[in-house]
Design a protein around this motif. Structure first.
Motif, PDB file in Angstrom:
ATOM      1  N   LEU A   7      13.657  -9.197   5.524  1.00  0.00           N
ATOM      2  CA  LEU A   7      12.263  -9.319   6.107  1.00  0.00           C
ATOM      3  C   LEU A   7      11.242  -8.227   5.587  1.00  0.00           C
ATOM      4  CD1 LEU A   7      10.078 -10.529   7.866  1.00  0.00           C
ATOM      5  CD2 LEU A   7      10.828  -9.149   9.708  1.00  0.00           C
ATOM      6  N   PHE A   8      11.938  -7.114   5.324  1.00  0.00           N
ATOM      7  CA  PHE A   8      10.800  -5.878   4.952  1.00  0.00           C
ATOM      8  C   PHE A   8      10.715  -5.918   3.319  1.00  0.00           C
ATOM      9  CE2 PHE A   8      10.750  -1.425   3.139  1.00  0.00           C
ATOM     10  CZ  PHE A   8       9.501  -1.248   3.547  1.00  0.00           C
ATOM     11  N   LEU A   9      11.689  -6.353   2.544  1.00  0.00           N
ATOM     12  CA  LEU A   9      11.509  -6.514   1.480  1.00  0.00           C
ATOM     13  C   LEU A   9      10.530  -7.969   1.088  1.00  0.00           C
ATOM     14  CD1 LEU A   9      15.278  -5.987  -0.074  1.00  0.00           C
ATOM     15  CD2 LEU A   9      13.184  -4.672  -0.095  1.00  0.00           C
ATOM     16  N   LEU A  10      10.937  -9.055   1.771  1.00  0.00           N
ATOM     17  CA  LEU A  10      10.017 -10.209   1.606  1.00  0.00           C
ATOM     18  C   LEU A  10       8.582  -9.858   1.929  1.00  0.00           C
ATOM     19  CD1 LEU A  10       9.961 -13.155   0.854  1.00  0.00           C
ATOM     20  CD2 LEU A  10      10.327 -13.701   2.990  1.00  0.00           C
ATOM     21  N   PHE A  11       8.285  -9.147   3.183  1.00  0.00           N
ATOM     22  CA  PHE A  11       6.889  -8.783   3.378  1.00  0.00           C
ATOM     23  C   PHE A  11       6.323  -7.728   2.396  1.00  0.00           C
ATOM     24  CE2 PHE A  11       4.314  -5.849   5.664  1.00  0.00           C
ATOM     25  CZ  PHE A  11       3.183  -6.531   6.428  1.00  0.00           C
ATOM     26  N   SER A  12       7.039  -6.743   1.831  1.00  0.00           N
ATOM     27  CA  SER A  12       6.483  -5.993   1.129  1.00  0.00           C
ATOM     28  C   SER A  12       6.022  -6.585  -0.256  1.00  0.00           C
ATOM     29  CB  SER A  12       7.479  -4.999   0.661  1.00  0.00           C
ATOM     30  OG  SER A  12       7.939  -4.154   1.939  1.00  0.00           O
ATOM     31  N   ARG A  18      -1.150  -8.923  -2.143  1.00  0.00           N
ATOM     32  CA  ARG A  18      -2.212  -9.474  -1.005  1.00  0.00           C
ATOM     33  C   ARG A  18      -3.059  -8.234  -0.553  1.00  0.00           C
ATOM     34  NH1 ARG A  18      -1.826  -9.734   4.350  1.00  0.00           N
ATOM     35  NH2 ARG A  18      -3.292 -11.103   5.539  1.00  0.00           N
ATOM     36  N   SER A  19      -2.360  -7.078  -0.407  1.00  0.00           N
ATOM     37  CA  SER A  19      -3.339  -5.887   0.077  1.00  0.00           C
ATOM     38  C   SER A  19      -3.261  -4.505  -0.780  1.00  0.00           C
ATOM     39  CB  SER A  19      -2.905  -5.547   1.284  1.00  0.00           C
ATOM     40  OG  SER A  19      -3.063  -6.716   2.201  1.00  0.00           O
ATOM     41  N   TRP A  20      -2.114  -4.361  -1.550  1.00  0.00           N
ATOM     42  CA  TRP A  20      -1.932  -3.044  -1.888  1.00  0.00           C
ATOM     43  C   TRP A  20      -2.612  -2.741  -3.423  1.00  0.00           C
ATOM     44  CZ3 TRP A  20      -0.098   1.638  -1.166  1.00  0.00           C
ATOM     45  CH2 TRP A  20       0.295   2.320  -2.278  1.00  0.00           C
ATOM     46  N   LEU A  21      -2.355  -3.965  -4.375  1.00  0.00           N
ATOM     47  CA  LEU A  21      -3.269  -3.985  -5.696  1.00  0.00           C
ATOM     48  C   LEU A  21      -4.648  -3.868  -5.583  1.00  0.00           C
ATOM     49  CD1 LEU A  21      -1.004  -6.190  -7.765  1.00  0.00           C
ATOM     50  CD2 LEU A  21      -1.017  -3.546  -7.801  1.00  0.00           C
ATOM     51  N   GLY A  22      -5.281  -4.860  -4.612  1.00  0.00           N
ATOM     52  CA  GLY A  22      -6.792  -4.933  -4.653  1.00  0.00           C
ATOM     53  C   GLY A  22      -7.452  -3.937  -3.835  1.00  0.00           C
ATOM     54  N   TYR A  23      -6.834  -3.013  -2.884  1.00  0.00           N
ATOM     55  CA  TYR A  23      -7.657  -1.975  -2.107  1.00  0.00           C
ATOM     56  C   TYR A  23      -6.664  -0.885  -1.972  1.00  0.00           C
ATOM     57  CZ  TYR A  23     -10.360  -0.276   1.686  1.00  0.00           C
ATOM     58  OH  TYR A  23     -11.290   0.545   2.397  1.00  0.00           O
ATOM     59  N   PHE A  31       3.856   3.115  -1.981  1.00  0.00           N
ATOM     60  CA  PHE A  31       3.666   1.735  -1.376  1.00  0.00           C
ATOM     61  C   PHE A  31       4.623   1.437  -0.299  1.00  0.00           C
ATOM     62  CE2 PHE A  31       5.972  -2.334  -2.034  1.00  0.00           C
ATOM     63  CZ  PHE A  31       4.757  -3.160  -1.656  1.00  0.00           C
ATOM     64  N   TRP A  32       5.752   1.946  -0.191  1.00  0.00           N
ATOM     65  CA  TRP A  32       6.753   1.566   0.748  1.00  0.00           C
ATOM     66  C   TRP A  32       6.544   2.127   1.984  1.00  0.00           C
ATOM     67  CZ3 TRP A  32       9.650  -2.091  -0.897  1.00  0.00           C
ATOM     68  CH2 TRP A  32      10.092  -1.927  -2.106  1.00  0.00           C
ATOM     69  N   ARG A  33       5.983   3.257   2.196  1.00  0.00           N
ATOM     70  CA  ARG A  33       5.457   3.618   3.480  1.00  0.00           C
ATOM     71  C   ARG A  33       4.244   2.782   4.014  1.00  0.00           C
ATOM     72  NH1 ARG A  33       1.154   6.754   5.329  1.00  0.00           N
ATOM     73  NH2 ARG A  33       1.387   8.265   7.233  1.00  0.00           N
ATOM     74  N   PHE A  34       3.370   2.483   2.997  1.00  0.00           N
ATOM     75  CA  PHE A  34       2.281   1.371   3.344  1.00  0.00           C
ATOM     76  C   PHE A  34       2.735   0.356   4.102  1.00  0.00           C
ATOM     77  CE2 PHE A  34       0.255  -2.275   1.582  1.00  0.00           C
ATOM     78  CZ  PHE A  34      -1.004  -2.391   2.433  1.00  0.00           C
ATOM     79  N   ALA A  35       3.770  -0.232   3.282  1.00  0.00           N
ATOM     80  CA  ALA A  35       4.313  -1.717   3.694  1.00  0.00           C
ATOM     81  C   ALA A  35       4.890  -1.575   5.140  1.00  0.00           C
ATOM     82  CB  ALA A  35       5.381  -2.029   2.515  1.00  0.00           C
ATOM     83  N   ALA A  36       5.790  -0.268   5.310  1.00  0.00           N
ATOM     84  CA  ALA A  36       6.506  -0.264   6.858  1.00  0.00           C
ATOM     85  C   ALA A  36       5.729  -0.291   7.645  1.00  0.00           C
ATOM     86  CB  ALA A  36       7.505   0.876   6.615  1.00  0.00           C
ATOM     87  N   LEU A  37       4.450   0.721   7.691  1.00  0.00           N
ATOM     88  CA  LEU A  37       3.469   0.939   8.674  1.00  0.00           C
ATOM     89  C   LEU A  37       2.722  -0.540   8.791  1.00  0.00           C
ATOM     90  CD1 LEU A  37       1.974   4.447   7.861  1.00  0.00           C
ATOM     91  CD2 LEU A  37       3.264   3.709   9.774  1.00  0.00           C
ATOM     92  N   ARG A  38       2.515  -1.359   7.527  1.00  0.00           N
ATOM     93  CA  ARG A  38       1.723  -2.440   7.812  1.00  0.00           C
ATOM     94  C   ARG A  38       2.465  -3.566   8.732  1.00  0.00           C
ATOM     95  NH1 ARG A  38      -3.628  -3.611   6.101  1.00  0.00           N
ATOM     96  NH2 ARG A  38      -3.927  -5.854   5.681  1.00  0.00           N
ATOM     97  N   LEU A  39       3.886  -3.551   8.373  1.00  0.00           N
ATOM     98  CA  LEU A  39       4.743  -4.346   8.957  1.00  0.00           C
ATOM     99  C   LEU A  39       4.876  -4.060  10.816  1.00  0.00           C
ATOM    100  CD1 LEU A  39       6.721  -6.805   9.160  1.00  0.00           C
ATOM    101  CD2 LEU A  39       8.479  -5.279   8.424  1.00  0.00           C
ATOM    102  N   VAL A  40       4.822  -2.948  10.742  1.00  0.00           N
ATOM    103  CA  VAL A  40       5.026  -2.194  12.286  1.00  0.00           C
ATOM    104  C   VAL A  40       3.758  -2.601  12.798  1.00  0.00           C
ATOM    105  CG1 VAL A  40       5.485  -0.621  13.886  1.00  0.00           C
ATOM    106  CG2 VAL A  40       6.897  -0.805  11.819  1.00  0.00           C
TER     107      VAL A  40
END
Length: 216
Positions: A7-12, A18-23, A31-40
């Motif tokens: 789930l975390f890999l697919l969400f990342s 969707r969010s990382w590259l544009g802003y 990036f991995w810290r951002f994805a983890a905080l985003r999911l939680v």
């Protein structure tokens, strides 16, 4: 554990484009810290948003606005429910304004746990979830028994329960049409035929040949 990791890999992967590259790439270092905080964050902020909605209302809506939101958007049906509940008038813009003043509009999931309370009050919300628990428990037993109702309906209900802290998935318009077709399939295509005669197994009668009489 494997499901959570996938789930975390697919969400990342989705959040990267969707969010990382544009802003957020220019603001975050990892990036991995951002994805983890985003999911939680999607789940934790949803609970906060739901509590905020309950606190901001002076009284429950008294209508299934969120618990059956599909009906308020479907053509023809929406005119009917609007006529039945004319006093219910909510807008997405008002909800976003509420998040802008007291939360974060970027995380706008309302949490399925609180939406029945918004519609029916605390007592009505508890009753709503109790009924949902009875239905989910029944479909789980049917799933274990491999009946068509359990095999067709419980997986979708299970997904809705997993997502309940974030959204009320089974009331959404994306969920209702396929679930409706599944219910129709269970009721009319895979049901046991009524009035089917019961044929008892009858063992064939054993015929003993007559003994031949001896002739004198």
């Amino acid at each position: 554990a494997l499901g959570g990791g996938l789930l975390f890999l697919l969400f990342s992967a989705f959040e990267y484009s969707r969010s990382w590259l544009g802003y957020y790439a220019a603001q975050e270092s990892s990036f991995w810290r951002f994805a983890a905080l985003r999911l939680v964050g999607y789940y934790s902020t949803a609970l906060n948003n739901g509590a905020l909605m309950v606190a901001s209302l002076t009284a429950p809506l008294g209508a299934p606005y969120f618990t059956f939101s599909f009906a308020w958007k479907f053509p023809i049906v929406k005119d009917l429910v609007t006529a039945i509940f004319p006093a219910v008038s909510l807008s997405e813009a008002g909800y976003i304004d509420l998040l802008g003043s007291s939360a974060n509009p970027e995380f706008n999931n309302p949490s399925g746990f609180f939406l029945p309370v918004v519609d029916f009050g605390i007592a009505g919300g508890v009753l709503y979830w109790a009924l949902c628990g009875v239905i989910a428990g029944y479909l789980y037993r049917e799933f274990v028994n491999r009946s068509p109702a359990g095999l067709f309906l419980f997986p979708a209900i299970f997904t809705s329960l997993v997502e309940a802290s974030r959204v009320l998935y089974w009331s959404d318009g994306r969920f209702f049409p396929p679930m409706f077709l599944l219910i129709i399939s269970v009721l009319f295509l895979f049901r046991e035929p009524l009035g089917r005669p019961v044929v008892a197994a009858v063992s064939p009668r054993k015929i003993t040949p007559r003994s031949q009489e001896s002739t004198v």
